[in-house]
Design an enzyme around this catalytic site. Structure first.
Site, short mmCIF file in Angstrom:
data_model
loop_
_atom_site.label_atom_id
_atom_site.label_comp_id
_atom_site.label_asym_id
_atom_site.label_seq_id
_atom_site.Cartn_x
_atom_site.Cartn_y
_atom_site.Cartn_z
N ASP A 12 0.78 -1.25 0.00
CA ASP A 12 0.00 0.00 0.00
C ASP A 12 0.81 1.30 0.00
O ASP A 12 0.47 2.24 0.76
CB ASP A 12 -0.95 0.02 1.20
CG ASP A 12 -1.95 -1.12 1.20
OD1 ASP A 12 -1.98 -1.89 0.23
OD2 ASP A 12 -2.72 -1.24 2.18
N HIS A 52 -10.92 1.01 -2.51
CA HIS A 52 -12.23 1.06 -1.88
C HIS A 52 -13.30 1.72 -2.76
O HIS A 52 -13.02 2.76 -3.38
CB HIS A 52 -12.16 1.85 -0.57
CG HIS A 52 -11.26 1.26 0.46
ND1 HIS A 52 -11.32 -0.06 0.85
CD2 HIS A 52 -10.28 1.83 1.21
CE1 HIS A 52 -10.42 -0.28 1.79
NE2 HIS A 52 -9.77 0.84 2.03
N HIS A 56 -17.71 2.61 1.05
CA HIS A 56 -17.11 1.56 1.88
C HIS A 56 -17.48 1.72 3.35
O HIS A 56 -17.51 2.84 3.88
CB HIS A 56 -15.58 1.58 1.74
CG HIS A 56 -14.95 0.30 2.16
ND1 HIS A 56 -14.43 0.10 3.41
CD2 HIS A 56 -14.80 -0.88 1.49
CE1 HIS A 56 -13.96 -1.14 3.50
NE2 HIS A 56 -14.17 -1.75 2.35
N LYS A 110 -7.26 -4.74 -2.78
CA LYS A 110 -8.00 -5.24 -1.63
C LYS A 110 -8.93 -4.17 -1.08
O LYS A 110 -8.74 -2.99 -1.35
CB LYS A 110 -7.05 -5.74 -0.54
CG LYS A 110 -6.05 -4.70 -0.05
CD LYS A 110 -4.96 -5.33 0.81
CE LYS A 110 -3.97 -4.31 1.32
NZ LYS A 110 -4.51 -3.33 2.25
N CYS A 155 -1.85 -2.71 7.88
CA CYS A 155 -1.82 -3.60 6.73
C CYS A 155 -0.57 -4.46 6.65
O CYS A 155 -0.64 -5.63 6.26
CB CYS A 155 -2.02 -2.80 5.44
SG CYS A 155 -3.66 -2.03 5.37
#
Length: 202
Positions: A12, A52, A56, A110, A155
């Site tokens: 990320d 997202h 979300h 993701k 994460c």
């Protein structure tokens, strides 16, 4: 060059997690030169990307009266409510311009299901819905992982814990990560990783 059974997982490193972004991690962009240099050591490089939808369920803005960084209960457990970030197709969701993306053979997106957040590169936050990354790595004969990226205590740590649980040998390079450290989350994440057998390298 590392052995063929090793992979680098880069978590990320996106605009919204770097200085100036919607959910900026302090010094998030400072790790990029080190991460870029590491890529040259690995035959297999995987990038992950938060992705997202605008509706979300982890966004505080989608819960009237709830503040950012507060916590709610979801069917899969407690969920931190975040500022809107990494919305699909937005500039904030793009990889940081300084990050080398060419060496990556796979990009795992993701958090694209509106009803569940996804910190880990391997599973969504219900700990059972897979991203497909495990199967990809197994098919390539990879069983040793090095994790870097953002944020250490969310994460990256979630990915490391899941990887260890799946039987991979896991190293987390703290110097190539940066943390949010939300009310002690960094110390908690490190303790959990060490207990799970993750090699935490400072």
């Amino acid at each position: 060059m590392r052995p063929a059974d090793e992979a680098l997982i880069v978590i990320d490193i996106q605009n919204d997690f770097c200085p100036g972004g919607a959910l900026a991690v302090a010094g998030g962009d400072a790790i990029i030169p080190k991460v870029n240099a590491l890529m040259a050591e690995f035959d297999c490089v995987v990038l992950t990307q938060d992705w997202h939808p605008a509706d979300h369920s982890s966004f505080a803005a989608n819960h009237p009266g709830a503040g950012a960084f507060s916590q709610i209960q979801m069917p899969y457990g407690p969920q931190v409510l975040w500022p809107v970030h990494c919305v699909q197709g937005s500039a904030g969701a793009e990889f940081h311009a300084d990050l080398q993306t060419e060496p990556a053979q796979l990009i795992v997106r993701k958090g694209f299901r509106s009803g569940i957040d996804s910190y880990s590169a391997f599973f969504e936050n219900d700990h059972c819905t897979p991203t497909g990354l495990e199967g990809y790595l197994r098919a390539r004969g990879i069983n040793v992982l090095t994790l870097v990226g953002l944020a250490t205590d969310f994460c990256v740590a979630y990915s490391a814990l899941d990887a260890a649980k799946l039987g991979f040998s896991v190293t987390l390079l703290e110097t190539a990560c940066r943390a949010i450290d939300l009310n002690g989350t960094m110390a908690e994440a490190k303790a959990k990783c060490l207990a799970a057998g993750v090699h935490w390298v400072v």
